[in-house]
Design a protein around this motif. Sequence first.
Motif, PDB file in Angstrom:
ATOM      1  N   ASP A   1      36.550 -41.071 -17.944  1.00  0.00           N
ATOM      2  CA  ASP A   1      37.645 -39.661 -17.361  1.00  0.00           C
ATOM      3  C   ASP A   1      38.648 -40.863 -18.112  1.00  0.00           C
ATOM      4  O   ASP A   1      39.903 -40.886 -17.672  1.00  0.00           O
ATOM      5  N   ALA A   2      38.462 -41.103 -18.291  1.00  0.00           N
ATOM      6  CA  ALA A   2      39.892 -42.151 -19.152  1.00  0.00           C
ATOM      7  C   ALA A   2      40.441 -41.636 -20.362  1.00  0.00           C
ATOM      8  O   ALA A   2      41.284 -42.340 -21.115  1.00  0.00           O
ATOM      9  N   GLY A   3      40.471 -40.481 -20.293  1.00  0.00           N
ATOM     10  CA  GLY A   3      41.065 -40.128 -21.403  1.00  0.00           C
ATOM     11  C   GLY A   3      42.573 -40.078 -20.995  1.00  0.00           C
ATOM     12  O   GLY A   3      42.910 -39.782 -22.318  1.00  0.00           O
ATOM     13  N   ASP A   4      43.602 -40.757 -20.044  1.00  0.00           N
ATOM     14  CA  ASP A   4      45.002 -40.744 -19.876  1.00  0.00           C
ATOM     15  C   ASP A   4      44.991 -42.337 -20.653  1.00  0.00           C
ATOM     16  O   ASP A   4      45.982 -43.005 -21.209  1.00  0.00           O
ATOM     17  N   ARG A   5      43.724 -43.083 -20.868  1.00  0.00           N
ATOM     18  CA  ARG A   5      44.521 -44.210 -21.763  1.00  0.00           C
ATOM     19  C   ARG A   5      43.645 -44.561 -23.011  1.00  0.00           C
ATOM     20  O   ARG A   5      43.652 -45.148 -23.727  1.00  0.00           O
TER      21      ARG A   5
ATOM     22  N   SER B   1      26.621 -42.410 -13.234  1.00  0.00           N
ATOM     23  CA  SER B   1      27.592 -41.432 -14.619  1.00  0.00           C
ATOM     24  C   SER B   1      28.561 -40.702 -13.623  1.00  0.00           C
ATOM     25  O   SER B   1      28.621 -40.265 -12.713  1.00  0.00           O
ATOM     26  N   PHE B   2      29.224 -40.900 -15.008  1.00  0.00           N
ATOM     27  CA  PHE B   2      30.979 -39.976 -15.227  1.00  0.00           C
ATOM     28  C   PHE B   2      29.756 -38.726 -15.336  1.00  0.00           C
ATOM     29  O   PHE B   2      30.877 -37.442 -14.751  1.00  0.00           O
ATOM     30  N   ALA B   3      29.219 -38.979 -15.957  1.00  0.00           N
ATOM     31  CA  ALA B   3      28.499 -36.802 -16.102  1.00  0.00           C
ATOM     32  C   ALA B   3      28.204 -36.585 -14.912  1.00  0.00           C
ATOM     33  O   ALA B   3      28.219 -35.422 -14.732  1.00  0.00           O
ATOM     34  N   SER B   4      27.379 -37.590 -14.235  1.00  0.00           N
ATOM     35  CA  SER B   4      26.370 -37.137 -12.710  1.00  0.00           C
ATOM     36  C   SER B   4      27.362 -36.735 -12.414  1.00  0.00           C
ATOM     37  O   SER B   4      27.298 -35.692 -11.069  1.00  0.00           O
ATOM     38  N   GLN B   5      28.964 -37.507 -11.616  1.00  0.00           N
ATOM     39  CA  GLN B   5      29.709 -37.005 -10.652  1.00  0.00           C
ATOM     40  C   GLN B   5      30.652 -35.927 -10.769  1.00  0.00           C
ATOM     41  O   GLN B   5      31.257 -34.786 -10.185  1.00  0.00           O
ATOM     42  N   ARG B   6      30.835 -35.791 -12.304  1.00  0.00           N
ATOM     43  CA  ARG B   6      31.377 -34.503 -12.653  1.00  0.00           C
ATOM     44  C   ARG B   6      30.353 -33.438 -12.341  1.00  0.00           C
ATOM     45  O   ARG B   6      30.830 -32.187 -12.394  1.00  0.00           O
TER      46      ARG B   6
ATOM     47  N   ALA C   1      31.968 -29.821 -16.358  1.00  0.00           N
ATOM     48  CA  ALA C   1      32.661 -29.506 -15.017  1.00  0.00           C
ATOM     49  C   ALA C   1      32.221 -27.907 -15.531  1.00  0.00           C
ATOM     50  O   ALA C   1      31.811 -27.027 -14.185  1.00  0.00           O
ATOM     51  N   GLU C   2      32.838 -27.186 -17.040  1.00  0.00           N
ATOM     52  CA  GLU C   2      32.519 -25.840 -17.466  1.00  0.00           C
ATOM     53  C   GLU C   2      30.556 -25.732 -17.367  1.00  0.00           C
ATOM     54  O   GLU C   2      29.976 -24.836 -16.599  1.00  0.00           O
ATOM     55  N   GLY C   3      29.544 -26.913 -17.717  1.00  0.00           N
ATOM     56  CA  GLY C   3      28.321 -26.612 -17.459  1.00  0.00           C
ATOM     57  C   GLY C   3      28.097 -26.580 -16.351  1.00  0.00           C
ATOM     58  O   GLY C   3      26.863 -25.086 -15.988  1.00  0.00           O
ATOM     59  N   ALA C   4      28.457 -27.137 -15.212  1.00  0.00           N
ATOM     60  CA  ALA C   4      27.758 -27.247 -13.317  1.00  0.00           C
ATOM     61  C   ALA C   4      28.159 -25.440 -13.357  1.00  0.00           C
ATOM     62  O   ALA C   4      27.368 -25.066 -12.429  1.00  0.00           O
ATOM     63  N   ARG C   5      29.431 -25.347 -13.951  1.00  0.00           N
ATOM     64  CA  ARG C   5      30.043 -24.441 -13.353  1.00  0.00           C
ATOM     65  C   ARG C   5      29.664 -22.868 -13.988  1.00  0.00           C
ATOM     66  O   ARG C   5      28.716 -21.852 -12.457  1.00  0.00           O
ATOM     67  N   LEU C   6      28.693 -22.837 -14.848  1.00  0.00           N
ATOM     68  CA  LEU C   6      27.899 -21.542 -15.519  1.00  0.00           C
ATOM     69  C   LEU C   6      26.943 -21.607 -14.691  1.00  0.00           C
ATOM     70  O   LEU C   6      26.823 -20.849 -14.111  1.00  0.00           O
ATOM     71  N   ALA C   7      26.371 -23.058 -14.468  1.00  0.00           N
ATOM     72  CA  ALA C   7      25.240 -23.434 -13.620  1.00  0.00           C
ATOM     73  C   ALA C   7      25.253 -22.040 -11.520  1.00  0.00           C
ATOM     74  O   ALA C   7      24.672 -21.518 -11.745  1.00  0.00           O
ATOM     75  N   VAL C   8      26.171 -22.745 -11.538  1.00  0.00           N
ATOM     76  CA  VAL C   8      26.285 -22.041 -10.094  1.00  0.00           C
ATOM     77  C   VAL C   8      26.794 -20.697 -10.068  1.00  0.00           C
ATOM     78  O   VAL C   8      26.100 -20.244  -9.771  1.00  0.00           O
ATOM     79  N   ARG C   9      27.381 -20.171 -11.216  1.00  0.00           N
ATOM     80  CA  ARG C   9      28.177 -18.866 -10.943  1.00  0.00           C
ATOM     81  C   ARG C   9      26.055 -18.043 -11.946  1.00  0.00           C
ATOM     82  O   ARG C   9      26.059 -17.315 -11.148  1.00  0.00           O
ATOM     83  N   HIS C  10      25.997 -18.567 -12.457  1.00  0.00           N
ATOM     84  CA  HIS C  10      24.716 -17.745 -12.863  1.00  0.00           C
ATOM     85  C   HIS C  10      23.474 -17.329 -11.605  1.00  0.00           C
ATOM     86  O   HIS C  10      23.291 -16.101 -11.448  1.00  0.00           O
ATOM     87  N   LEU C  11      23.019 -18.262 -10.922  1.00  0.00           N
ATOM     88  CA  LEU C  11      22.460 -18.156  -9.246  1.00  0.00           C
ATOM     89  C   LEU C  11      22.941 -17.815  -8.978  1.00  0.00           C
ATOM     90  O   LEU C  11      23.283 -16.715  -8.180  1.00  0.00           O
ATOM     91  N   LEU C  12      24.019 -17.763  -8.409  1.00  0.00           N
ATOM     92  CA  LEU C  12      25.181 -16.522  -7.345  1.00  0.00           C
ATOM     93  C   LEU C  12      25.062 -15.222  -8.224  1.00  0.00           C
ATOM     94  O   LEU C  12      24.798 -14.634  -6.615  1.00  0.00           O
ATOM     95  N   ASP C  13      25.217 -15.162  -8.694  1.00  0.00           N
ATOM     96  CA  ASP C  13      25.564 -13.453  -9.415  1.00  0.00           C
ATOM     97  C   ASP C  13      23.789 -13.361  -9.601  1.00  0.00           C
ATOM     98  O   ASP C  13      24.114 -11.961  -8.983  1.00  0.00           O
ATOM     99  N   LEU C  14      22.286 -14.394  -9.426  1.00  0.00           N
ATOM    100  CA  LEU C  14      21.814 -13.537  -9.270  1.00  0.00           C
ATOM    101  C   LEU C  14      21.584 -12.938  -7.500  1.00  0.00           C
ATOM    102  O   LEU C  14      21.041 -12.448  -7.921  1.00  0.00           O
ATOM    103  N   GLY C  15      22.344 -13.655  -6.832  1.00  0.00           N
ATOM    104  CA  GLY C  15      22.102 -13.164  -5.133  1.00  0.00           C
ATOM    105  C   GLY C  15      21.759 -14.139  -4.423  1.00  0.00           C
ATOM    106  O   GLY C  15      21.742 -13.909  -3.604  1.00  0.00           O
TER     107      GLY C  15
END
Lengths: 365, 365
Positions: free
Chosen positions: A179-183, A219-224, A192-206
């Motif tokens: 997340d060191a994009g500032d430096r 791990s940053f990836a994990s945190q994100r 973030a988008e990947g995780a969001r897609l996964a969750v949305r997919h499951l919620l959309d299934l009901g």
Amino acid sequence: MDSDGPARQVRVPIGGAQRGGSGIPGGRRKQRVSMADVARLAGVSSQTVSRVANGHPGVVGATREQVLAAMRELGYRPNSAARALRYGQFNTIGVILFGLSSTGNSRTVEAIATHAAAEGYAITLIPIGIPTQDNVLGAFTRMGELAVDAVIVIIEVHLLDAGTVTLPPDVHVVVVDSDAGDRYSVVDTDQAEGARLAVRHLLDLGHHTVWHVTGPETSFASQRRAQAWRRALEEAGRPVPPPLHGDWSAESGYAAGLALAGEPGCTAVFASNDQMALGLLRALHERGLTVPDDVSVVGFDDIPDASCFIPPLTTVHQDFAEVGRRCVQGVLRQIREGGAARPGTDLVPVRLVVRDSTAPPRTRA
Amino acid sequence: MDSDGPARQVRVPIGGAQRGGSGIPGGRRKQRVSMADVARLAGVSSQTVSRVANGHPGVVGATREQVLAAMRELGYRPNSAARALRYGQFNTIGVILFGLSSTGNSRTVEAIATHAAAEGYAITLIPIGIPTQDNVLGAFTRMGELAVDAVIVIIEVHLLDAGTVTLPPDVHVVVVDSDAGDRYSVVDTDQAEGARLAVRHLLDLGHHTVWHVTGPETSFASQRRAQAWRRALEEAGRPVPPPLHGDWSAESGYAAGLALAGEPGCTAVFASNDQMALGLLRALHERGLTVPDDVSVVGFDDIPDASCFIPPLTTVHQDFAEVGRRCVQGVLRQIREGGAARPGTDLVPVRLVVRDSTAPPRTRA
DNA sequence: CGCTGTCGTGTTTACGTGAACATCACGAGC
DNA sequence: GCTCGTGATGTTCACGTAAACACGACAGCG
């Protein structure tokens, strides 16, 4: 030794290894053919040899032929050390990482190597065994002495922050997974988008909510991913179950799966990578739960094996090759433009690959 | 090349540079700090700086301190190009491979990198993307120009062409995964023993014979395993079923599994790697066959995930780390002894890891 | 008191390459 | 015929480092 990998065919004798060090002990001493040798044989000056070697114009045909013949006869090869010294650059990119054992790392490195090669750059690997800050600092220090023009860091950068990490000012850097994009100039998968897609997919299934098995906290990836998972649930107004902590390994996913099997309310799980999803599948299977009928599972990475899990895994596809490509691109831009790193984060898009491990929920006993 | 005066224009982009410090407006300084700079600041000769930098004796305490202070102040870092030119060696080992995508390759490379680092050597990756002969030749040609003291080849050596390729005689080579032990120094996993162990294990459980899913024909490892599988069956006086051909991928294992599901006589399968075994498990599962009750499955590699397959996979454990270690060791010995490669094959032992995918046969309907 | 060995440090040089500059041959233009 | 340009080739030099050698100071010893 190896296990997969493409197939080809050709044949090779690797150098007759006729005379190496001519027996002079001590390691140094190297009887290589230099331009002067070629020049002598061809009866020209070494500068003319240089011109021929670099394809410069202004060498008449006959002379050129003579030089080329001499080169062949002596087996001349340019000395890259001298070249690097002359030019002030090495045509090499350093890659600092903890290990190649994770799917993501090795595939990213592979892409980096491939794209760098296409641009005439070689890759130097600088592995850091144990992720202590000292080691990382050491690697950065050594880096300065290493023959590299730029560095790609595939390490959670926050390990570097604490102390006084000073990167040599004349070494260009691109960081992956941070997340060191500032430096720094950062390239990363859009976690973030990947995780969001996964969750949305499951919620959309009901499914009412989605449980989560995280990767290691460092791990940053994990945190994100965990963060985005939580937010997606909150935005949908759903309860947020306590996350289970894994370490990327299938074993840790298995342990989490055993725990989840005891949660009657759990109908959907998002695992932070495919390996843990694999462990999850095994645990659920052992506990007599059917995927996806009883529990839906989504992974992250889309490793090639995922399509052969039982059942084939719905997962978030990461484009490691693209990440590698952009790293090389970013680093080369810095080298060529000669400027400093441009802070900023370059996100590589993901996509959800739906297979057979997800389905609408069925009420469990 | 001091900061004063119009800096010489250099055509080739200078690696690093520019940003050094005390921004001289418009002044493109060729910025690396050299020994001469340190010497000037410390008021000594550059030779003394060299002595301090290399920890040579014969520099009195006060002088040493002065030099060290000057180094710190200027941020001096030795120039590895000059050093390599001077010494005639690079402290770098090149690794030629097709890709990092296979488990074996990436883990071997990781081990190589780690052990090389421990010995003060860096690793340069030379990937050969597309399997054309030209590319392989190109890589070997470039190799000569690359800054490497030795090369580890992780490629089926028979792929390389004997004709035109001549690896420089002063480059030492160790080859992985090959039968070229008569010409090169070869390190490899004991493929034959692994395959034998797998077959024996299944026969000992009571299976009448063992089917086999191979890797790609061009792979040496695959050839060896298939050959040893055949021999083990023949030695036991068992029929040898026609082998099914895969390509290391789980998908290819899946395809083979679908075919085997239609063979009523098939109660035991030896897959040439774990990924194909995974595909096999999926196919058998889809066809309603139970592992290990209906069919026993053995893999090869023992990837970390194998313990979480459904069921956990019995497989042959390869010690990739040891292979990497021996490669580095072999190459360093050549470098240090200065001699040519010692032909010969160094086999790394394997062991069978028995999990839940194998059991005594049960007569199938 | 001078000779000699030792120690700390400076000077010279070479490593292989290639840019900048020097030289040389040859033909065109006056 | 002489100059001048042009193109081919040779010569010089610097890149940063470190080995080999040189030098000066100083101590030990007769």
